[in-house]
Design an enzyme around this catalytic site. Structure first.
Site, PDB file in Angstrom:
ATOM      1  N   GLY A   1      84.161  31.270  28.485  1.00 21.24           N
ATOM      2  CA  GLY A   1      84.536  32.635  28.862  1.00 21.24           C
ATOM      3  C   GLY A   1      83.326  33.380  29.377  1.00 21.24           C
ATOM      4  O   GLY A   1      82.190  32.875  29.330  1.00 21.24           O
ATOM      5  N   ASP A   2      83.563  34.561  29.938  1.00 19.56           N
ATOM      6  CA  ASP A   2      82.488  35.421  30.469  1.00 19.56           C
ATOM      7  C   ASP A   2      81.718  34.769  31.617  1.00 19.56           C
ATOM      8  O   ASP A   2      80.528  35.008  31.782  1.00 19.56           O
ATOM      9  CB  ASP A   2      81.488  35.813  29.359  1.00 19.56           C
ATOM     10  CG  ASP A   2      82.182  36.400  28.160  1.00 19.56           C
ATOM     11  OD1 ASP A   2      83.077  37.227  28.352  1.00 19.56           O
ATOM     12  OD2 ASP A   2      81.842  36.013  27.024  1.00 19.56           O
TER      13      ASP A   2
ATOM     14  N   GLY B   1      82.181  35.396  34.681  1.00 18.77           N
ATOM     15  CA  GLY B   1      82.182  36.283  35.855  1.00 18.77           C
ATOM     16  C   GLY B   1      83.485  36.141  36.633  1.00 18.77           C
ATOM     17  O   GLY B   1      83.521  36.387  37.844  1.00 18.77           O
ATOM     18  N   LYS B   2      84.538  35.802  35.927  1.00 15.37           N
ATOM     19  CA  LYS B   2      85.843  35.599  36.586  1.00 15.37           C
ATOM     20  C   LYS B   2      86.360  36.861  37.248  1.00 15.37           C
ATOM     21  O   LYS B   2      86.919  36.808  38.324  1.00 15.37           O
ATOM     22  CB  LYS B   2      86.903  35.158  35.566  1.00 15.37           C
ATOM     23  CG  LYS B   2      86.723  33.774  35.019  1.00 15.37           C
ATOM     24  CD  LYS B   2      87.795  33.457  34.005  1.00 15.37           C
ATOM     25  CE  LYS B   2      87.764  34.351  32.798  1.00 15.37           C
ATOM     26  NZ  LYS B   2      86.598  34.242  31.939  1.00 15.37           N
ATOM     27  N   GLY B   3      86.162  38.013  36.556  1.00 14.70           N
ATOM     28  CA  GLY B   3      86.693  39.266  37.082  1.00 14.70           C
ATOM     29  C   GLY B   3      86.150  39.527  38.474  1.00 14.70           C
ATOM     30  O   GLY B   3      86.889  39.845  39.401  1.00 14.70           O
ATOM     31  N   LYS B   4      84.854  39.317  38.610  1.00 12.72           N
ATOM     32  CA  LYS B   4      84.201  39.598  39.878  1.00 12.72           C
ATOM     33  C   LYS B   4      84.692  38.644  40.983  1.00 12.72           C
ATOM     34  O   LYS B   4      84.982  39.058  42.101  1.00 12.72           O
ATOM     35  CB  LYS B   4      82.695  39.441  39.679  1.00 12.72           C
ATOM     36  CG  LYS B   4      81.919  39.741  40.878  1.00 12.72           C
ATOM     37  CD  LYS B   4      80.459  39.718  40.575  1.00 12.72           C
ATOM     38  CE  LYS B   4      79.731  39.783  41.866  1.00 12.72           C
ATOM     39  NZ  LYS B   4      79.621  38.485  42.502  1.00 12.72           N
TER      40      LYS B   4
ATOM     41  N   ASN C   1      91.733  40.811  24.640  1.00 23.96           N
ATOM     42  CA  ASN C   1      90.486  40.191  24.181  1.00 23.96           C
ATOM     43  C   ASN C   1      89.585  39.926  25.387  1.00 23.96           C
ATOM     44  O   ASN C   1      88.383  39.774  25.261  1.00 23.96           O
ATOM     45  CB  ASN C   1      90.746  38.883  23.404  1.00 23.96           C
ATOM     46  CG  ASN C   1      91.696  37.930  24.106  1.00 23.96           C
ATOM     47  OD1 ASN C   1      92.371  38.302  25.058  1.00 23.96           O
ATOM     48  ND2 ASN C   1      91.753  36.696  23.639  1.00 23.96           N
ATOM     49  N   ALA C   2      90.186  39.832  26.568  1.00 21.08           N
ATOM     50  CA  ALA C   2      89.419  39.578  27.784  1.00 21.08           C
ATOM     51  C   ALA C   2      88.734  40.860  28.226  1.00 21.08           C
ATOM     52  O   ALA C   2      89.280  41.938  28.075  1.00 21.08           O
ATOM     53  CB  ALA C   2      90.353  39.108  28.879  1.00 21.08           C
ATOM     54  N   GLY C   3      87.552  40.720  28.764  1.00 22.23           N
ATOM     55  CA  GLY C   3      86.877  41.885  29.324  1.00 22.23           C
ATOM     56  C   GLY C   3      86.433  41.521  30.721  1.00 22.23           C
ATOM     57  O   GLY C   3      85.497  40.760  30.889  1.00 22.23           O
ATOM     58  N   HIS C   4      87.144  41.999  31.702  1.00 17.69           N
ATOM     59  CA  HIS C   4      86.772  41.684  33.083  1.00 17.69           C
ATOM     60  C   HIS C   4      86.080  42.901  33.664  1.00 17.69           C
ATOM     61  O   HIS C   4      86.672  43.965  33.719  1.00 17.69           O
ATOM     62  CB  HIS C   4      88.016  41.393  33.915  1.00 17.69           C
ATOM     63  CG  HIS C   4      88.660  40.089  33.556  1.00 17.69           C
ATOM     64  ND1 HIS C   4      89.600  39.496  34.346  1.00 17.69           N
ATOM     65  CD2 HIS C   4      88.465  39.275  32.520  1.00 17.69           C
ATOM     66  CE1 HIS C   4      89.969  38.359  33.772  1.00 17.69           C
ATOM     67  NE2 HIS C   4      89.295  38.214  32.664  1.00 17.69           N
TER      68      HIS C   4
ATOM     69  N   GLN D   1      89.258  34.253  29.335  1.00 19.62           N
ATOM     70  CA  GLN D   1      88.472  33.339  28.493  1.00 19.62           C
ATOM     71  C   GLN D   1      87.994  32.117  29.301  1.00 19.62           C
ATOM     72  O   GLN D   1      87.815  32.220  30.492  1.00 19.62           O
ATOM     73  CB  GLN D   1      89.253  32.914  27.249  1.00 19.62           C
ATOM     74  CG  GLN D   1      89.491  34.026  26.242  1.00 19.62           C
ATOM     75  CD  GLN D   1      90.739  34.834  26.526  1.00 19.62           C
ATOM     76  OE1 GLN D   1      91.764  34.295  26.867  1.00 19.62           O
ATOM     77  NE2 GLN D   1      90.647  36.133  26.391  1.00 19.62           N
TER      78      GLN D   1
ATOM     79  N   ASP E   1      71.434  34.341  40.688  1.00 18.50           N
ATOM     80  CA  ASP E   1      70.220  35.142  40.877  1.00 18.50           C
ATOM     81  C   ASP E   1      69.412  35.255  39.580  1.00 18.50           C
ATOM     82  O   ASP E   1      68.199  35.391  39.611  1.00 18.50           O
ATOM     83  CB  ASP E   1      70.589  36.549  41.386  1.00 18.50           C
ATOM     84  CG  ASP E   1      71.635  37.220  40.516  1.00 18.50           C
ATOM     85  OD1 ASP E   1      72.649  36.560  40.183  1.00 18.50           O
ATOM     86  OD2 ASP E   1      71.446  38.394  40.141  1.00 18.50           O
TER      87      ASP E   1
HETATM   88  P1  IMP Z   1      90.334  35.862  19.847  1.00 14.70           P
HETATM   89  O1  IMP Z   1      90.757  35.471  21.215  1.00 14.70           O
HETATM   90  O2  IMP Z   1      90.072  37.347  19.694  1.00 14.70           O
HETATM   91  O3  IMP Z   1      91.267  35.357  18.787  1.00 14.70           O
HETATM   92  O4  IMP Z   1      88.925  35.164  19.554  1.00 14.70           O
HETATM   93  C1  IMP Z   1      88.797  33.756  19.422  1.00 14.70           C
HETATM   94  C2  IMP Z   1      87.498  33.255  20.036  1.00 14.70           C
HETATM   95  O5  IMP Z   1      87.554  33.420  21.451  1.00 14.70           O
HETATM   96  C3  IMP Z   1      86.252  34.008  19.579  1.00 14.70           C
HETATM   97  O6  IMP Z   1      85.163  33.083  19.525  1.00 14.70           O
HETATM   98  C4  IMP Z   1      86.023  35.011  20.689  1.00 14.70           C
HETATM   99  O7  IMP Z   1      84.659  35.407  20.778  1.00 14.70           O
HETATM  100  C5  IMP Z   1      86.434  34.185  21.894  1.00 14.70           C
HETATM  101  N1  IMP Z   1      86.888  35.024  23.010  1.00 14.70           N
HETATM  102  C6  IMP Z   1      88.069  35.650  23.137  1.00 14.70           C
HETATM  103  N2  IMP Z   1      88.143  36.301  24.311  1.00 14.70           N
HETATM  104  C7  IMP Z   1      86.988  36.069  24.952  1.00 14.70           C
HETATM  105  C8  IMP Z   1      86.486  36.459  26.242  1.00 14.70           C
HETATM  106  O8  IMP Z   1      87.136  37.135  27.047  1.00 14.70           O
HETATM  107  N3  IMP Z   1      85.244  35.993  26.544  1.00 14.70           N
HETATM  108  C9  IMP Z   1      84.537  35.199  25.705  1.00 14.70           C
HETATM  109  N4  IMP Z   1      84.964  34.812  24.507  1.00 14.70           N
HETATM  110  C10 IMP Z   1      86.187  35.246  24.124  1.00 14.70           C
END
Ligand code: IMP
Length: 429
Positions: free
Chosen positions: A14-15, A17-20, A40-43, A224, A333
């Site tokens: 996860g993370d 840089g998919k959003g971009k 749970n996703a942060g884009h 993710q 970069d």
């Molecule tokens: P959950 O999805 O909140 O149940 O978390 C389960 C695991 O997935 C944990 O290790 C979180 O840190 C990870 N996780 C969930 N969403 C993301 C994301 O968007 N980026 C990175 N890790 C994530």
């Protein structure tokens, strides 16, 4: 007929840089569809120097003319979604082009409480979740006590479903010493939310299928990353859904043969948040300097991300499972001027060399990375990079090794946060 569809997915933890990248591709697309995960996703996407943090809304939401779909496989916190809509579209509700599946499950306050209870009970063995109620919501879906978007449109049925869900979940909460959730209060909050969400709720599978058959460009946006996949990731340190192309048919309601290309987004190094094995982790000065240069702190939770050398054994595993056809390499970069550059090419496990991710997280934690070293990539003027050949020799060696190992083309290279910092080496549609 030639379908113009592409799955854009994270191929690490996860993370990536998919959003971009999705935002970049969205500018050329007609439909962008989220098909799993939740807030749970942060884009984060940056437009004209302004950073926008998206959690449940698909990444095409800022693109005029693009239809954004939240498909059946997504879990949606209706209150958080309305806040996100207000934050992003307060003055301009007409600009919001959104469709939400009537089959998408709702994350409700008791799921968030349960997420905390489970993590607390596991103590040092906790998963390190985002505390957004994701696991408990997907569990309710499997237990058949979930509440779906479409239920919001039928007040009597909604009440019945809520009674069902709380008959079980309130008992679990009480066992953990938590206050049971008040059904009347939650019901009335849901009825108010329903009024605002009603115009967006529909059968998104029909909408997607019609768009695909009409030759529209459809992007499936994974949240993710592959190693957080419930089945193929580092179980139990995973999320509760499947963030890869292989789950799109079931999670969006489209036939498997209609998903044509698989674009793996890969960071130029590794990061991970939460617990779980990460063989190439560098919990040292090298890792700390990359964390600062790459601003490796969670978009949603602000947690510092764990940092490590790029792991091609892991990426080989995910490309095999998800059928990667093209690569988008991000945060390249950040590597400029970095000394002691290495790529993990396999693992030593009890004296044997392996190049895959073992099923057991315990075994994986014992794997010792085997590295290949690379020369420092000198600083270069990113505005001058139009083709692969414009890159310095050291950069071409690093990227060439990735491409050859993964047998996929590097279609996009991201050299910074702005849209204009993404270089395209190959058309995707
Ligand atoms: P959950 O999805 O909140 O149940 O978390 C389960 C695991 O997935 C944990 O290790 C979180 O840190 C990870 N996780 C969930 N969403 C993301 C994301 O968007 N980026 C990175 N890790 C994530």
């Amino acid at each position: 007929m030639e379908y113009r569809t592409i799955s854009v997915e994270g191929s690490q933890f996860g993370d990536e840089g998919k959003g971009k990248i999705t935002d970049y591709i969205a500018s050329k697309a007609n439909v962008v569809c989220r098909y799993q995960g939740g807030n749970n996703a942060g884009h984060s996407i940056e437009i004209d120097g302004v950073r926008h943090a998206l959690r449940s809304l698909p990444s095409g939401i800022y693109e005029p003319g693009v239809m954004n779909v939240i498909a059946n496989g997504v879990v949606v916190n209706p209150f958080a979604l309305l806040d996100e809509i207000d934050e992003n579209f307060a003055g301009n509700p007409d600009r919001l082009k959104l469709a939400i599946s009537d089959r998408a499950h709702l994350i409700l306050p008791y799921h968030i409480l349960l997420d905390g209870c489970y993590e607390g009970a596991m103590g040092k063995n906790k998963i390190g979740t985002t505390h957004r109620g994701i696991g408990p919501c997907y569990s309710d879906k499997a237990k058949r006590i979930g509440i779906r978007m479409g239920d919001l449109l039928d007040p009597d049925y909604l009440k019945e479903r809520l009674e069902n869900a709380l008959a079980i979940n309130n008992r679990i909460l009480s066992a953990f010493g938590e206050k049971p959730v008040d059904i009347d209060e939650l019901y009335s909050r849901l009825l108010s939310a329903a009024e605002r969400l009603r115009p967006f709720i529909t059968d998104t599978s029909v909408l997607l299928d019609e768009a695909i058959d009409a030759g529209k460009k459809v992007v499936f946006e994974g949240a993710q990353g592959s190693l957080l996949d419930l089945d193929h990731g580092t179980y139990p340190f995973v999320t509760s859904s499947s963030p890869t192309s292989v789950s799109i048919p079931v999670n969006a309601g489209v036939a498997p043969y209609k998903v044509k290309k698989v674009l793996a987004i890969m960071k130029s190094y590794m990061t991970r948040v939460g617990e779980g094995p990460m063989p190439s982790e560098q919990d040292n000065a090298w890792g700390q300097s990359i964390r600062e240069r790459g601003n490796e702190y969670g978009t949603v939770t602000k947690r510092p991300r764990r940092v490590g050398y790029l792991d091609l054994a892991l990426l080989g595993y995910t490309s095999r499972i998800t059928g990667v056809t093209d690569l988008a390499v991000t945060l390249f970069d950040v590597l400029m001027g970095v000394d002691d550059l290495k790529i993990c090419v396999g693992y030593s496990l009890d004296g044997k060399l392996i190049d895959y991710v073992p099923a057991s997280a315990k075994t994986y934690a014992h794997c010792k990375p085997v590295y290949k070293s690379f020369e420092t990539i000198p600083f270069f003027d990113k505005t001058k990079i139009k083709t692969f050949d414009d890159l310095p020799r050291e950069a071409k060696e690093y990227l060439g090794f990735i491409k050859d190992t993964l047998h996929a083309d590097i279609a996009l290279l991201s050299l910074g946060a702005e849209r204009t910092d993404t270089v395209s080496f190959k058309p995707l549609f």
